[in-house]
Each structure stands twice: as C-alpha cells, then as structure tokens.
Design a protein around this motif. Structure first.
Motif, PDB file in Angstrom:
ATOM      1  N   LYS A   1     -89.259   2.069  17.154  1.00 33.77           N
ATOM      2  CA  LYS A   1     -89.853   3.353  16.904  1.00 33.77           C
ATOM      3  C   LYS A   1     -91.375   3.174  17.214  1.00 33.77           C
ATOM      4  CE  LYS A   1     -90.292   6.589  12.787  1.00 33.77           C
ATOM      5  NZ  LYS A   1     -91.728   6.584  12.426  1.00 33.77           N
ATOM      6  N   SER A   2     -92.281   4.195  17.375  1.00 33.45           N
ATOM      7  CA  SER A   2     -93.433   4.121  17.613  1.00 33.45           C
ATOM      8  C   SER A   2     -94.499   3.153  16.675  1.00 33.45           C
ATOM      9  CB  SER A   2     -94.212   5.293  17.664  1.00 33.45           C
ATOM     10  OG  SER A   2     -94.124   5.976  16.503  1.00 33.45           O
ATOM     11  N   ASP A   3     -94.033   3.075  15.426  1.00 31.10           N
ATOM     12  CA  ASP A   3     -94.704   2.240  14.199  1.00 31.10           C
ATOM     13  C   ASP A   3     -94.279   0.787  14.649  1.00 31.10           C
ATOM     14  OD1 ASP A   3     -92.197   1.958  13.495  1.00 31.10           O
ATOM     15  OD2 ASP A   3     -92.732   2.958  11.372  1.00 31.10           O
ATOM     16  N   GLY A   4     -93.340   0.275  15.562  1.00 27.65           N
ATOM     17  CA  GLY A   4     -93.016  -0.982  15.689  1.00 27.65           C
ATOM     18  C   GLY A   4     -91.742  -1.256  15.009  1.00 27.65           C
ATOM     19  N   SER A   5     -91.192  -0.671  14.162  1.00 26.26           N
ATOM     20  CA  SER A   5     -90.183  -0.877  13.528  1.00 26.26           C
ATOM     21  C   SER A   5     -88.804  -0.739  14.375  1.00 26.26           C
ATOM     22  CB  SER A   5     -89.855   0.135  12.292  1.00 26.26           C
ATOM     23  OG  SER A   5     -89.860   1.409  12.637  1.00 26.26           O
ATOM     24  N   ILE A   6     -87.859  -1.682  14.097  1.00 26.96           N
ATOM     25  CA  ILE A   6     -86.725  -1.970  14.888  1.00 26.96           C
ATOM     26  C   ILE A   6     -85.388  -1.465  14.263  1.00 26.96           C
ATOM     27  CG2 ILE A   6     -85.278  -3.458  16.334  1.00 26.96           C
ATOM     28  CD1 ILE A   6     -87.904  -5.011  16.340  1.00 26.96           C
ATOM     29  N   TRP A   7     -84.791  -0.492  14.737  1.00 25.96           N
ATOM     30  CA  TRP A   7     -83.676   0.265  14.098  1.00 25.96           C
ATOM     31  C   TRP A   7     -82.239  -0.208  14.904  1.00 25.96           C
ATOM     32  CZ3 TRP A   7     -84.674   4.224  10.247  1.00 25.96           C
ATOM     33  CH2 TRP A   7     -85.952   4.634   9.890  1.00 25.96           C
ATOM     34  N   PHE A   8     -81.208  -0.828  14.191  1.00 26.16           N
ATOM     35  CA  PHE A   8     -79.992  -1.004  14.858  1.00 26.16           C
ATOM     36  C   PHE A   8     -78.736  -0.900  14.154  1.00 26.16           C
ATOM     37  CE2 PHE A   8     -81.229  -4.921  12.589  1.00 26.16           C
ATOM     38  CZ  PHE A   8     -79.915  -5.482  12.164  1.00 26.16           C
ATOM     39  N   SER A   9     -77.671  -0.797  14.784  1.00 29.31           N
ATOM     40  CA  SER A   9     -76.303  -0.578  14.234  1.00 29.31           C
ATOM     41  C   SER A   9     -75.521  -1.855  14.340  1.00 29.31           C
ATOM     42  CB  SER A   9     -75.428   0.598  14.885  1.00 29.31           C
ATOM     43  OG  SER A   9     -75.408   0.281  16.458  1.00 29.31           O
ATOM     44  N   ASP A  10     -74.726  -2.032  13.274  1.00 31.21           N
ATOM     45  CA  ASP A  10     -74.041  -3.422  13.039  1.00 31.21           C
ATOM     46  C   ASP A  10     -72.523  -3.091  12.602  1.00 31.21           C
ATOM     47  OD1 ASP A  10     -73.705  -6.143  12.994  1.00 31.21           O
ATOM     48  OD2 ASP A  10     -73.899  -5.977  10.461  1.00 31.21           O
ATOM     49  N   PRO A  11     -71.763  -2.631  13.643  1.00 27.39           N
ATOM     50  CA  PRO A  11     -70.252  -2.327  13.590  1.00 27.39           C
ATOM     51  C   PRO A  11     -69.692  -3.557  13.785  1.00 27.39           C
ATOM     52  CG  PRO A  11     -70.821  -1.853  15.751  1.00 27.39           C
ATOM     53  CD  PRO A  11     -72.230  -2.059  15.033  1.00 27.39           C
ATOM     54  N   ASP A  12     -68.213  -3.999  13.836  1.00 23.56           N
ATOM     55  CA  ASP A  12     -67.702  -5.078  13.948  1.00 23.56           C
ATOM     56  C   ASP A  12     -66.897  -5.387  15.118  1.00 23.56           C
ATOM     57  OD1 ASP A  12     -65.484  -3.382  13.709  1.00 23.56           O
ATOM     58  OD2 ASP A  12     -64.878  -4.306  11.747  1.00 23.56           O
ATOM     59  N   TYR A  13     -67.369  -4.797  16.226  1.00 24.10           N
ATOM     60  CA  TYR A  13     -66.614  -5.013  17.679  1.00 24.10           C
ATOM     61  C   TYR A  13     -66.648  -6.296  18.085  1.00 24.10           C
ATOM     62  CZ  TYR A  13     -66.521   0.104  17.395  1.00 24.10           C
ATOM     63  OH  TYR A  13     -66.337   1.533  17.001  1.00 24.10           O
ATOM     64  N   GLY A  14     -67.892  -7.027  17.879  1.00 17.09           N
ATOM     65  CA  GLY A  14     -67.766  -8.137  18.611  1.00 17.09           C
ATOM     66  C   GLY A  14     -67.102  -9.664  17.653  1.00 17.09           C
ATOM     67  N   ILE A  15     -66.646  -9.222  16.333  1.00 18.78           N
ATOM     68  CA  ILE A  15     -66.035 -10.124  15.698  1.00 18.78           C
ATOM     69  C   ILE A  15     -64.583  -9.658  15.580  1.00 18.78           C
ATOM     70  CG2 ILE A  15     -67.852 -10.932  14.592  1.00 18.78           C
ATOM     71  CD1 ILE A  15     -67.294  -9.303  12.377  1.00 18.78           C
TER      72      ILE A  15
END
Length: 309
Positions: free
Chosen positions: A127-141
């Motif tokens: 986001k423009s304020d520098g915050s970082i948003w992410f999703s965390d499903p379990d596909y990689g495990i």
C-alpha cells in the motif's frame, strides 16, 4: 519469442475500447512447470516471475531475452515492488515474506504469527503507506511439489498486514478457505481478495471478495465481488479505471468495478497471474502454466497513489 493464439470474447461493449483486436499476443518464454508471481520493474525495464516447482525465479529483459534471476528461490510464489523499488516476495519453502535489498541481501519481513510458523505466503501487495498485505494459504506445505510438506502450525489460512514502519504483523481476515490473489483499488479504499478453496473442495469457493479498507487497516463490509468460471482467481491486478483483470481457467477475465464481466482474453493455457508493465504501463504480462505471455491493451495499470507520509 513467438506468437500464440489469442482470441477476445466480448460480453460488454466497454471491453472493445479496452483491447486491440488487431494485436497479437507474444509468448516470451515457455518450458516452466508452473509460472507465477510476475513482477515488472519500470526502472530496469525487466520482468521477473517464479517457476515454483523448479525452485527458481526467471528474468526477461527486452532485446536481451530470458535468464535465471535466482536459484534456488526457496520456492518463491507471488511478489511485488515496494515504494523504494525493492522486490517483496512470498516464499513457500521458507514460509515467510522477504524483501530483496538493493545490495541483493534478503530481509525477513514476516515468518511467524503468535509464535507459530506461517503456512506458505502466496501473494503480496504494498500500500502507499508502506504496509505490506499478503495471503497465507497452505499450498506450499500440502506436498513437496511447491515447497516442503508439513502440517500447518496455525491451523488456518489467513490474510495479514505488515506495518510499514514497525513491521508488526496484524491479522486482517480469518474467514477464507484458501486466500490467494489480492489487490487494492486505484484509490486504495477497497481491497480485493480471492478465495480459491475449490482446489481442496469440489464445491468450494472460486470467487473474489471485496472489502472496504478502514483508516487503521481493518477490513469491513466484505462481500463476494465475482465468481470465476472456469478456473480460479489465482492472481489479478486493477487498471487505472478500477477494472479487475484476473486469472481464470481459459485465460484472462476482465470485470468492471460493479462486478459485471466485460470480456475475456482467451489463452491456450491456464492462467495463474498477471501484471501491468512496459514503457507506458499498458502491456499485460501473463503467467500461464508453462509459459509467460505479453499483450498490449487499451488501458494502463493502476498506479499506487502518492502517500501523505
């Protein structure tokens, strides 16, 4: 570099002004196992993407071609560029979100929630304020194909926000089966998040939800924005007018801000993700199963608004 079959489908007259029926789609590269996470760097005029099962990240530069950007990549999936022009990546293998500094070193931004390891961060947006948003499903495990098989320590698949200054991790959504792609509206008042739970349950969700973004980062008034058929909204981006260009099983689907399907770009492979780029930000780069494609469109990608901070 070669041309590929490209067909446009029109469901709304507005889509005819958004694509060029006389254009061709270019296959920039093929031979990957599962392409994902395309990130375009304007300053360097280069595209970076992930070939997750091959545990590598690839790079394409105009007039130069394709080469390996990073190997091993720790089974990196989605990525984005932060306000300082640095690459922010989601690692399945490391079960963390990392930032590549200008000197090439890696900074870990998030790896645990309340003392428990994250599942396998999937997609990320800044986001423009520098915050970082992410999703965390379990596909990689889930298996050893896109990461390392393991049990989830958290026991849920959530969406998180990293504070841009303190790097403190906040839970912002915990009611998804498999949160996946995410992107802000041009003015950042809305956040769109995909749920691809159909990968694990035949009648599971295959839609994009939209939320109002509160002043303190809370997500409010969530609702289903659009259901994707066929396929899933694995990854998507918005253009300057707030239209959503999303991955699907038969190519790229484009939705208006009101949720109506405007049209499709049909491709011969299942699309996983996409991003805008090019000198005028009007070139759509598309990761699709084994290949990476590019096509010029009649709109520009959304640009992050100027931050007041």
């Amino acid at each position: 570099m070669s041309e590929a079959e490209c067909k446009f489908e029109f469901f709304d007259p507005r889509f005819r002004r958004m694509v060029f029926t006389t254009t061709t789609i270019e296959r920039l590269h093929t031979g990957c196992l599962w392409t994902e996470g395309p990130v375009y760097f304007p300053a360097a005029d280069q595209l970076i993407w992930s070939d997750i099962p091959n545990n590598r990240m690839m790079r394409w530069v105009p007039e130069v071609g394709v080469g390996v950007f990073r190997r091993p990549s720790n089974f990196t999936n989605g990525g984005t560029v932060d306000r300082e022009g640095r690459l922010v990546s989601c690692e399945h293998g490391g079960r963390r979100v990392v930032r590549t500094e200008h000197d090439g070193s890696l900074t870990v931004l998030a790896s645990h929630w309340q003392g428990k390891r994250l599942n396998s961060p999937n997609d990320v947006v800044v986001k423009s304020d520098g915050s970082i948003w992410f999703s965390d499903p379990d596909y990689g495990i889930n298996s050893n194909y896109e990461g390392y098989r393991s049990d989830s320590e958290i026991g849920a698949c959530n969406v998180y926000r990293i504070d841009g200054e303190s790097l403190e991790l906040h839970l912002v959504a915990d009611d998804f089966e498999r949160p996946n792609g995410l992107a802000f509206s041009p003015d950042e008042s809305l956040l769109y998040i995909a749920d691809t739970g159909q990968t694990h349950r035949e009648d599971g969700p295959h839609h994009i939800r939209v939320f109002a973004v509160g002043e303190n980062g809370q997500l409010q008034h969530g609702r289903v924005f659009a259901e994707i058929n066929p396929g899933l909204a694995d990854g998507f981006r918005l253009d300057e007018h707030g239209n959503i260009w999303t991955s699907a099983g038969d190519g790229v689907h484009c939705y208006a801000p009101d949720g109506s399907l405007l049209g499709k770009i049909r491709l011969p492979e299942v699309v996983s993700n996409l991003t805008f780029g090019g000198a005028r930000n009007n070139r759509l780069f598309i990761t699709a199963t084994t290949s990476v494609y590019a096509v010029y469109v009649g709109v520009n990608g959304a640009v992050r608004p100027h931050s007041a901070r």
